[in-house]
Write a protein that holds these residues in place. Structure first.
Motif, short mmCIF file in Angstrom:
data_model
loop_
_atom_site.label_atom_id
_atom_site.label_comp_id
_atom_site.label_asym_id
_atom_site.label_seq_id
_atom_site.Cartn_x
_atom_site.Cartn_y
_atom_site.Cartn_z
N TYR A 169 0.79 -0.79 -0.28
CA TYR A 169 0.05 0.57 0.32
C TYR A 169 0.53 0.86 -0.35
O TYR A 169 1.73 1.60 0.81
N TYR A 249 -5.83 -1.65 -12.28
CA TYR A 249 -7.23 -2.11 -12.45
C TYR A 249 -7.91 -1.42 -11.44
O TYR A 249 -7.86 -0.13 -11.15
N ASP A 250 -9.17 -1.86 -10.82
CA ASP A 250 -9.87 -1.19 -9.94
C ASP A 250 -9.48 -0.63 -8.87
O ASP A 250 -8.78 -0.92 -7.89
N HIS A 251 -9.71 0.40 -8.83
CA HIS A 251 -9.54 1.15 -7.12
C HIS A 251 -8.16 0.94 -6.61
O HIS A 251 -7.25 1.20 -6.24
N MET A 253 -6.01 -0.19 -7.79
CA MET A 253 -4.25 -1.56 -8.11
C MET A 253 -4.20 -1.47 -8.90
O MET A 253 -4.49 -1.97 -10.36
N ARG A 280 -1.68 -0.95 -3.41
CA ARG A 280 -2.71 -0.31 -3.74
C ARG A 280 -2.49 0.83 -4.10
O ARG A 280 -1.36 1.68 -2.38
N SER A 737 -22.67 -18.99 6.20
CA SER A 737 -23.20 -17.82 6.14
C SER A 737 -24.78 -17.32 5.51
O SER A 737 -25.19 -16.53 6.26
N MET B 1 -9.34 -5.97 -8.65
CA MET B 1 -10.03 -6.03 -7.24
C MET B 1 -10.12 -4.70 -6.72
O MET B 1 -9.32 -4.17 -6.28
N LEU B 2 -11.50 -4.89 -6.19
CA LEU B 2 -12.00 -4.02 -5.71
C LEU B 2 -11.35 -3.45 -4.45
O LEU B 2 -11.53 -4.69 -3.31
N TYR B 3 -11.62 -2.26 -3.59
CA TYR B 3 -11.07 -2.10 -2.75
C TYR B 3 -12.63 -1.19 -1.54
O TYR B 3 -13.29 -0.32 -2.40
N ALA B 13 -9.24 -5.26 0.84
CA ALA B 13 -9.59 -5.86 -0.65
C ALA B 13 -10.53 -7.24 -0.57
O ALA B 13 -11.11 -7.62 0.29
N GLN B 14 -10.92 -6.76 -1.84
CA GLN B 14 -12.05 -7.38 -2.12
C GLN B 14 -12.41 -9.50 -1.88
O GLN B 14 -12.87 -10.12 -1.47
N LYS B 15 -10.88 -9.73 -1.64
CA LYS B 15 -10.74 -11.37 -1.55
C LYS B 15 -11.47 -11.76 -0.15
O LYS B 15 -11.40 -12.51 0.24
N GLN B 58 -20.55 -10.03 2.71
CA GLN B 58 -20.45 -10.54 3.06
C GLN B 58 -19.12 -10.33 3.41
O GLN B 58 -17.83 -10.85 3.05
N ILE B 60 -16.73 -12.11 5.15
CA ILE B 60 -16.64 -13.56 5.22
C ILE B 60 -15.43 -13.98 5.68
O ILE B 60 -14.81 -14.51 6.68
#
Lengths: 998, 89
Positions: A169, A249-251, A253, A280, A737, B1-3, B13-15, B58, B60
């Motif tokens: 980061y 990539y998105d956001h 990254m 990031r 879940s 990958m979304l944040y 991180a999205q993961k 979620q 997770i």
């Protein structure tokens, strides 16, 4: 061993360290700091490969990522890698490089016949020629094309190298260490920002290493060194060379590919070869610079033809001459610097400038040094097959569409410059819609979608002064927003040569009788005529032209060809370039290895391995394991030379006759607590839960909202507001879940908490007619009689001094118990059971025997609860309450769920009582019927019934209950089997369920 | 990958998350009569908008909370995240 093209002094290589290597079997040497390309050129070698389609001789064209031709098969450090860019790969001792796409050799290549048949291989050749007959495609055409095309050969050896992933980061990521990148990083670092500066090449500085400039009275190179060493000393800065940021990539990254150790002769065992960085960044500075584009002319792919900046880089960085009789062919001033550099090294160049005679600082300097400059001139055709020998040059008329004079001049290299193309790949990947900048005839970034800012040449500013200013300003402003600190930095004094305007000229016309190929895209062999054909055949969209001709689709992503291709299309179409638009830029910017993408996730590290506390015992006792999700479960315990079939039969039989124990730790366990827990379970499960007393377990069935069975298992009431739920091994995570979803979103008013306790408890099942006798020896102080601990009963007791939970539940259909102890005590429990169980004939059993036991009892599991079955399909409608509401209830009224002929679970036995029925077999009426043979159902689970000593299967079959007693065929084309079967009840053993209650 | 900004844990991180679909769907109340049409709409019918979409995720591999995320389905821009008990305007 002299190097005929190595200069005596110039360059940044280490002349004290010789490095030997081989090229196509020939022993050569270079110096530390050379690339394969610079070392080969120093040795006078230019012919390094054959082109993709026509197998034309090809040499080096660039000096870095822009190289389209020099892709080699390289062996080093014990592995062989194809398509290595010779202009990027650093020389290491013992490296061996060979040419690709040629046979038998690069000098004599049989495939070069294509070059003479080129009139038969125009754009779209493959599409047109290999259409018919259709059946020829798989067996004849495709294998032939695959063999003829292609680049290097991928190794089939296991890659022994280590690759790593790293997550990072930062406040500001700077991609490229040229002047604007250095300035940005420096300004941001001074503001206290966390900065990462990434440089693709081994040396920092970008064009500062090759341009004749000075900054604050230092040479460009020295200034770069000074800034880099200061940045390296700052704790908030990470400086990385050999690191290519290849994807945006998105956001915000970005992904970076670091070549950690390929250039090292020796490295430690744990040094990775390459590393993938996921970065990031709050803000990104794109200082990726620009790439010179060529001017298109006849036979412009002949070895010995270079980009002019590359020729200069070979001299300045590597001390190598690309030729001793150079022609400089240009439409702008930058190539004059290359000419002056030649001159400085006592080589006499001839400059062919497409512009009319005029004057500028550089032109005047070249003139004053006595360089032969010919204005309004250009190269028409290069002569020479494997190396440039001479060039046909011409004086252009006023309109630059024909020639006033044509002559031939001797030369051994041609350095071409058609002006500069900003590297906008990352900006485009980030979502920035590019705009066409008329002034430089190229695209530059426009409106941003993400936090990125292009500076310097990447943004179309081609002067040092402007690049530095942009760099300092943007680095400072962007970081100040993040750190709230602004340190004033004086912008240094710059001394650079002023360039005149370039000529908007990009392709040489051909005289009437001249029909040499003029290549636009070298790597994919796309020529001017190919693009003309595509347009003539009606392709209009640039994306279609690209795919039809393969322009820009090679591994170099058209870095030197895209704009020339666009210019050509717009000229023919009478459009301007921005109307034609550009094709999409996609990651990766440069090819990266598969190993880097995979990282450490190979072999055992591919996914986590979950082991039960008893795992070591299983290992020691010859367990053969099976994967159950991430878990390792014993499939069977091998005795002597037993097969899976023999062992599982023995284990299952022993459970039916004596007693066996099974490791059931992997079952999902969820702890449920709260005053509304009973109400919650009542909504989650299809059956009634309000009246379950403390100390009792109940089997429960849960559905999805669409009425399909989701999971089954037992839940035990531990105390008033405390329940212990079990799920199947496979569904544990989904069920948790699912419960959390309803508690957090749908019914937040219910006061209930759930938490996974799967790994907190070790579990063992004790099953078989002698299990109670065994249990009484395990709990000598406890009354375990049928009255005291009945079926579905629950007790807590000490197991040889450790707390334990005893559930009287059964999966095998036998009298059975499950004991849970804290995981730390799991192995203790297991060993005690083995010890105590001896006198009862206890044996451990694995999942194979477990399956056999449940199948012959007709208990459903994963293969039956396959996401397509509702409770009545699998004979569980007795568990569906008609009185209360629950998740999925409303869906059970659907018409299709209630038709008589709906699929139902049944049992199957082979008529011959011998042939086992493959799982997945289809049930059909007539095994010889014409295809497609109507399918009546499928075999879900199969076993060898130990009770009845013949095969038995469960099947899901249309109108199943009415089929009992009838005969069908179970066919498996996969196993090439067809077995005549009889439909029977799914409850093959103990249909009344007496044993579990005994 | 979304944040994704988890309202409980911050930017992650999205993961660490799993996707949970349209957050505006409301389950019919338990123990109440529901028409077949309303039920079908709840179980099966979803809009697939291009643009702003309020959806469930979620966390997770974090706090295990379900959260609301307002995301642009075309650009992946995330405008807002919230606890499931909170409204997204």
């Amino acid at each position: 061993m002299s190097q005929p093209f190595r200069l005596n002094k110039e360059g940044l290589i280490n002349r004290n360290k010789k490095i030997s290597f081989t090229f196509n079997g020939k022993k050569l040497f270079g110096y530390e700091g050379d690339t394969i390309a610079s070392a080969l050129i120093a040795n006078g070698i230019h012919l390094v490969g054959r082109s993709f389609k026509y197998h034309r001789p090809r040499g080096f064209f660039g000096a870095g990522v822009e190289e389209p031709n020099a892709k080699l098969q390289v062996e080093f450090n014990g592995h062989s890698e194809p398509n290595v860019n010779a202009t990027e790969m650093e020389l290491v001792e013992g490296l061996s490089a060979t040419s690709q796409n040629c046979w038998p050799s690069v000098n004599f290549d049989v495939g070069a016949i294509n070059n003479f048949l080129k009139m038969f291989f125009p754009a779209g050749f493959y599409y047109k020629t290999f259409m018919w007959p259709k059946s020829f495609w798989y067996k004849i055409y495709e294998p032939f094309i695959r063999k003829a095309a292609g680049l290097g050969v991928a190794s089939i050896e296991k890659d022994k190298e280590r690759y790593e992933h790293k997550f990072e980061y930062c406040d500001l990521l700077v991609t490229g260490s040229g002047p604007s990148g250095l300035a940005s990083a420096y300004a941001a670092a001074k503001n206290g920002a966390k900065v990462i500066l990434a440089e693709d090449k081994p040396r920092f500085g970008g064009t500062l290493l090759t341009d004749d400039v000075s900054i604050d009275n230092l040479s460009g190179k020295d200034w770069a060194e000074k800034i880099i060493s200061e940045l390296k000393s700052m704790p908030n800065v990470t400086v990385k060379n050999r690191s290519q940021v290849f994807g945006y990539y998105d956001h915000n990254m970005l992904v970076m590919f670091e070549r950690v150790s390929d250039h090292l002769e020796k490295k430690s065992k744990f040094t990775p070869r390459q590393r993938l960085w996921y970065i990031r960044a709050k803000e990104t500075i794109l200082s990726t610079g620009s790439i010179e584009r060529p001017i298109v002319f006849g036979n412009n792919d002949t070895p010995g033809i270079f980009l002019s900046a590359a020729a200069k880089e070979y001299m300045k960085v590597y001390g190598v001459l690309v030729g001793k009789k150079p022609l400089i062919f240009t439409n702008n001033d930058s190539a004059y610097e290359t000419a002056l550099e030649f001159k400085k090294n006592n080589v006499e160049p001839i400059i062919l400038d497409t512009r009319e005679e005029h004057s500028s600082e550089l032109i005047d300097e070249a003139k004053s040094k006595g360089i032969d400059i010919r204005f309004s001139h250009g190269v028409i055709v290069a002569n020479g097959y494997k190396k440039v020998k001479s060039a046909k040059i011409g004086k252009l008329n006023k309109d630059k569409n024909s020639f006033e004079k044509i002559e031939t001049v001797d030369c051994d290299c041609i350095c071409v410059s058609g002006f500069w193309t900003p590297s906008v790949h990352l900006a485009s990947q980030s979502g920035n819609k590019l705009k066409y900048e008329e002034k430089i005839d190229a695209f530059i970034p426009d409106k941003k979608k993400q936090h990125e800012t292009s500076v310097g040449a990447a943004n179309g500013s081609f002067t040092l002064e402007e690049s530095l200013k942009h760099g300092f300003e943007n680095g400072s402003n962007l970081s100040a927003k993040i750190t709230d600190t602004k340190t004033e930095i004086a912008i240094p004094n710059v001394n650079e040569k002023k360039y005149g305007a370039h000529d908007k000229f990009w392709c040489m016309p051909l005289p009437k009788n001249e029909n040499s190929k003029r290549f636009v895209d070298f790597q994919n062999d796309v020529s001017v005529s190919d693009i003309e054909i595509a347009l003539r055949e009606g392709y209009r969209s640039i994306e279609h032209v690209k795919r039809y001709t393969t322009l820009g689709m090679a591994t170099d992503q058209g870095r030197t060809s895209n704009l020339n291709g666009l210019q050509l299309v717009s000229n023919i179409e009478n459009k301007i370039v921005p109307e034609v638009g550009h094709t999409t830029f996609r990651p990766p910017f440069t090819p990266i290895t598969i190993g880097t993408i995979v990282g450490r996730e190979v072999g055992m590290e591919y996914m986590p391995t979950r082991k039960t506390p008893m795992h070591e015992w299983h290992e020691k006792n010859n367990a053969v394991f099976v994967d159950a999700g991430a878990w390792k479960r014993p499939r069977y315990y091998k005795q002597g030379s037993e097969t899976l079939f023999e062992a599982s039969k023995r284990e299952a039989k022993n459970v039916r006759e004596n007693v066996g124990i099974c490791d059931v730790t992997t079952l999902g366990k969820i702890d449920i607590k709260g005053p509304d827990a009973a109400e919650f379970l009542n909504r989650v499960y299809t059956n009634a839960w309000m009246k379950l007393p403390v100390g009792k377990a109940r089997y429960g069935l849960m559905l999805r909202e669409d009425g399909i069975v989701m999971d089954d298992g037992t839940t035990t009431r531990i105390s008033e507001n405390h329940y212990h739920m079990t799920t199947t091994t496979a569904q544990a995570a989904n069920v948790l879940s699912h419960l959390e979803y309803y508690l957090q979103i749908v019914w937040p008013e219910l006061n209930v908490n759930v938490v996974s306790t799967t790994e907190q408890w070790a579990g063992a099942a004790i099953a078989g007619p002698k299990s109670r006798d065994m249990l009484s020896k395990l709990y000598t102080d406890l009354d375990v009689s049928n009255d005291a601990l009945p079926f579905m009963g629950y007790k807590e007791a000490e197991f040889f001094g450790v707390p334990s939970r005893i559930f009287r539940i059964s999966f095998s259909g036998e009298l059975a118990y499950e004991i849970n102890v804290k995981s730390d005590h799991g192995i203790f429990m297991w060993e005690k059971m083995m010890e105590v169980g001896k006198e009862f004939g206890n044996q451990p059993y694995g999942t194979e025997a477990l399956s056999t036991l449940r199948i012959e009892m007709g208990h459903v599991a994963g293969p039956e609860l396959d996401g397509r079955t509702i409770p009545s399909d699998v004979s569980l409608n007795g568990l569906v309450s008609k009185k209360k509401d629950f998740i999925g209830k409303n869906s059970l009224g659907r018409e299709a769920f209630n038709v008589e002929s709906r699929q139902k679970i049944v049992g199957l036995i082979p008529i011959d009582r011998k042939s086992s029925i493959p799982e997945g077999s289809h049930i059909v009426q007539d095994q010889n019927a014409k295809l497609p043979n109507p399918k009546l159902g499928h075999v879900s689970s199969s076993c060898w019934s130990v009770e009845n000593n013949n095969p038995f299967s469960l099947a899901i079959m249309k109108d199943g209950k009415n089929m009992i007693g009838k005969k069908f065929f179970a066919v498996s084309p996969l196993k090439n089997k067809s077995i005549e079967v009889e439909v029977i009840s799914s409850h093959y053993v103990d249909p009344e369920g007496k044993r579990v209650r005994s | 990958m979304l944040y994704i900004k988890c309202p409980y844990c911050g930017l992650r991180a999205q993961k660490e998350f799993s996707y949970g679909g349209d957050a505006t769907v409301k389950r019919p109340n338990i123990n109440e009569e529901v028409s077949s049409e309303d039920w079908d709409n709840f179980v099966y019918m979803r809009k697939s908008p291009r643009g702003k979409h309020i959806e469930l995720w979620q966390h997770i591999a974090g706090c295990r909370q379900w959260i609301k995320v307002q995301r642009d389905t075309a650009t992946h821009e995330i405008f807002q995240t919230a606890k499931v008990t909170e409204e997204i305007r």
